[in-house]
Write a protein that holds these residues in place. Sequence first.
Motif, PDB file in Angstrom:
ATOM      1  N   MET A 239      19.932  86.892 -15.165  1.00 43.53           N
ATOM      2  CA  MET A 239      20.991  86.473 -14.251  1.00 43.53           C
ATOM      3  C   MET A 239      20.888  84.977 -13.966  1.00 43.53           C
ATOM      4  O   MET A 239      21.907  84.266 -13.947  1.00 43.53           O
ATOM      5  CB  MET A 239      20.915  87.274 -12.949  1.00 43.53           C
ATOM      6  N   ILE A 240      19.672  84.478 -13.768  1.00 39.51           N
ATOM      7  CA  ILE A 240      19.504  83.047 -13.511  1.00 39.51           C
ATOM      8  C   ILE A 240      19.956  82.234 -14.720  1.00 39.51           C
ATOM      9  O   ILE A 240      20.575  81.168 -14.579  1.00 39.51           O
ATOM     10  CB  ILE A 240      18.033  82.753 -13.162  1.00 39.51           C
ATOM     11  N   ALA A 241      19.700  82.727 -15.928  1.00 43.02           N
ATOM     12  CA  ALA A 241      20.086  82.011 -17.146  1.00 43.02           C
ATOM     13  C   ALA A 241      21.596  81.922 -17.307  1.00 43.02           C
ATOM     14  O   ALA A 241      22.081  81.078 -18.076  1.00 43.02           O
ATOM     15  CB  ALA A 241      19.481  82.693 -18.372  1.00 43.02           C
ATOM     16  N   GLN A 242      22.343  82.745 -16.600  1.00 44.12           N
ATOM     17  CA  GLN A 242      23.797  82.657 -16.672  1.00 44.12           C
ATOM     18  C   GLN A 242      24.313  81.362 -16.052  1.00 44.12           C
ATOM     19  O   GLN A 242      25.418  80.922 -16.358  1.00 44.12           O
ATOM     20  CB  GLN A 242      24.448  83.852 -15.965  1.00 44.12           C
ATOM     21  N   VAL A 243      23.510  80.754 -15.164  1.00 43.21           N
ATOM     22  CA  VAL A 243      23.957  79.541 -14.481  1.00 43.21           C
ATOM     23  C   VAL A 243      23.074  78.331 -14.771  1.00 43.21           C
ATOM     24  O   VAL A 243      23.469  77.197 -14.505  1.00 43.21           O
ATOM     25  CB  VAL A 243      24.038  79.764 -12.960  1.00 43.21           C
ATOM     26  N   ARG A 244      21.889  78.543 -15.276  1.00 41.78           N
ATOM     27  CA  ARG A 244      20.973  77.428 -15.555  1.00 41.78           C
ATOM     28  C   ARG A 244      20.282  77.668 -16.894  1.00 41.78           C
ATOM     29  O   ARG A 244      19.324  78.433 -16.998  1.00 41.78           O
ATOM     30  CB  ARG A 244      19.943  77.287 -14.436  1.00 41.78           C
ATOM     31  N   THR A 245      20.794  77.007 -17.933  1.00 39.85           N
ATOM     32  CA  THR A 245      20.276  77.207 -19.291  1.00 39.85           C
ATOM     33  C   THR A 245      19.335  76.060 -19.631  1.00 39.85           C
ATOM     34  O   THR A 245      19.676  75.161 -20.386  1.00 39.85           O
ATOM     35  CB  THR A 245      21.436  77.286 -20.297  1.00 39.85           C
ATOM     36  N   THR A 246      18.157  76.098 -19.041  1.00 41.69           N
ATOM     37  CA  THR A 246      17.151  75.051 -19.248  1.00 41.69           C
ATOM     38  C   THR A 246      15.892  75.689 -19.833  1.00 41.69           C
ATOM     39  O   THR A 246      15.699  76.904 -19.725  1.00 41.69           O
ATOM     40  CB  THR A 246      16.816  74.354 -17.926  1.00 41.69           C
ATOM     41  N   PRO A 247      15.021  74.882 -20.466  1.00 40.76           N
ATOM     42  CA  PRO A 247      13.842  75.471 -21.121  1.00 40.76           C
ATOM     43  C   PRO A 247      12.986  76.336 -20.205  1.00 40.76           C
ATOM     44  O   PRO A 247      12.482  77.383 -20.627  1.00 40.76           O
ATOM     45  CB  PRO A 247      13.076  74.235 -21.613  1.00 40.76           C
ATOM     46  N   ASP A 248      12.819  75.918 -18.925  1.00 37.00           N
ATOM     47  CA  ASP A 248      11.968  76.682 -18.024  1.00 37.00           C
ATOM     48  C   ASP A 248      12.537  78.052 -17.714  1.00 37.00           C
ATOM     49  O   ASP A 248      11.795  78.981 -17.379  1.00 37.00           O
ATOM     50  CB  ASP A 248      11.728  75.906 -16.721  1.00 37.00           C
ATOM     51  N   VAL A 249      13.866  78.192 -17.831  1.00 29.45           N
ATOM     52  CA  VAL A 249      14.511  79.497 -17.614  1.00 29.45           C
ATOM     53  C   VAL A 249      14.542  80.283 -18.919  1.00 29.45           C
ATOM     54  O   VAL A 249      14.210  81.475 -18.955  1.00 29.45           O
ATOM     55  CB  VAL A 249      15.927  79.320 -17.040  1.00 29.45           C
ATOM     56  N   LEU A 250      14.922  79.629 -20.009  1.00 32.40           N
ATOM     57  CA  LEU A 250      15.054  80.319 -21.290  1.00 32.40           C
ATOM     58  C   LEU A 250      13.732  80.901 -21.775  1.00 32.40           C
ATOM     59  O   LEU A 250      13.717  81.949 -22.430  1.00 32.40           O
ATOM     60  CB  LEU A 250      15.626  79.364 -22.342  1.00 32.40           C
ATOM     61  N   GLU A 251      12.620  80.242 -21.444  1.00 28.86           N
ATOM     62  CA  GLU A 251      11.328  80.764 -21.900  1.00 28.86           C
ATOM     63  C   GLU A 251      10.983  82.097 -21.238  1.00 28.86           C
ATOM     64  O   GLU A 251      10.113  82.822 -21.715  1.00 28.86           O
ATOM     65  CB  GLU A 251      10.231  79.739 -21.632  1.00 28.86           C
TER      66      GLU A 251
END
Length: 464
Positions: A239-251
């Motif tokens: 759910m967080i990756a739906q709004v913030r597509t950054t390396p710390d989230v994608l990992e």
Amino acid sequence: MRFTGGGGRSSHEILAELHESLDRRHRPEDVAELVLQALEGRLTRRERVVLGRAARHSWLRSAWFSSMPADYARPVGGSRQVAAATRLFERSLEVDPDDPRALLEFAAALGAPMRWTPDRTDFLADRLDRHARDAAGMDLSKRQYNRRFRMLRRLAAKAGVLGAEQDKRRLLMVGVTGFGAGIPRERFLADADAACFVAYYTARRKLRREFSLAGRDNPFDEVAAVLLDRCADSSDWWMIAQVRTTPDVLERLTEEERGRLLGQWSAVMRESAALLRACRPGGVDRASMIVRRGDDSTTWNNLAGAYNAARAGWLACLASLDALELLEVACPGKAMRLMAADLAAWHRGTGGGLDPGTAVWAALPPPWEVLDGTASCTRADVEAACRAAGLDPEKSGWTAPAARRGVAAFRPTPELVHGVSIADPVWASLLRRAGVFSGKRVDPELLPEVCHGLASGIVISDLP
């Protein structure tokens, strides 16, 4: 804004209001107030202090009612056309007037006795003549038949316009929130920490652009950082990756989830690029991107925002999957926004100039031609254009995910009229109504009040 305050509501009710905010334009400080209520009793002292610094500027604590709309414009549904058709045909059918497909089905049902279908709406070529009407058993005069045919045409046209406007609004929301507006309510309510971060971060992303020489504020501020830290151990990272597509989230995602997100961003890139092709202003110089009178810069800039957000998310997903080598085959460039002539002149007058990315955009094929295969644009092509413009292709986000920015300090939302900061919401409302800063003629009846306000120093931002 429909902000109802505390009033002894449960955390579930407050989270439901936060979910509604995803598709609207609540100020970050008002969202921070809701977050404090939703997480009451679960915050550390530092978290309460950071959130409290933002929340003290909320309307609940400061009685500050913003003059700026708390929602994005929504397409007008087909209620009026449905009511008119119901009266004319003397038939009552259930229909959702806000659903383009339902409107077409409604029109087809009304038109069936007339042998009318949504793909046969040409007034000259598709009407039945008298013999055909008689053969179909229609007991209608030519005038009544024509009235009904025109009404069905209007219904079909309304369905088409409504669908197009809904697509534009959906893409606008993607540009400012990622896929946040589409997060299911049940999933949002199931994880309070992730939900609070998503609601606050998307509110920051929705802040309006200010008329200034500085770039946009980083939406990831100290409040967003505190809320994201709360999600470290057990939150819904998809759910967080739906709004913030950054390396710390994608990992935090599985490879399958990253691939799925890559597909979502790719689909938005293609859809928004196709719409950019359809609405591109014919007379605008790609080397300057200065808007001309009569150009629909709002639609272009909204779609460009959606395309660029999708492209950035697509690049981030490619990087997380170690697949940036695919850019060797095709690397569609960014889409530049249209700029007002006065802002461009201000940049030049202060010794600045155009965004260097404009030269890169002008040197490359339009992204829609690259995506549909009619033009070739590889990573080498983009790198060469960036070097010619004096840009690092990776650090500037042309061939790699943009460099991570530092955490911004929280700043209260400014009261804006067409990007100009105004000291008071009452004055802002008057200036907006008078047409000040809009590029149009100021309402002469309000001119004395406008001049008095401007002389009194109500404008607090720099102007050229």
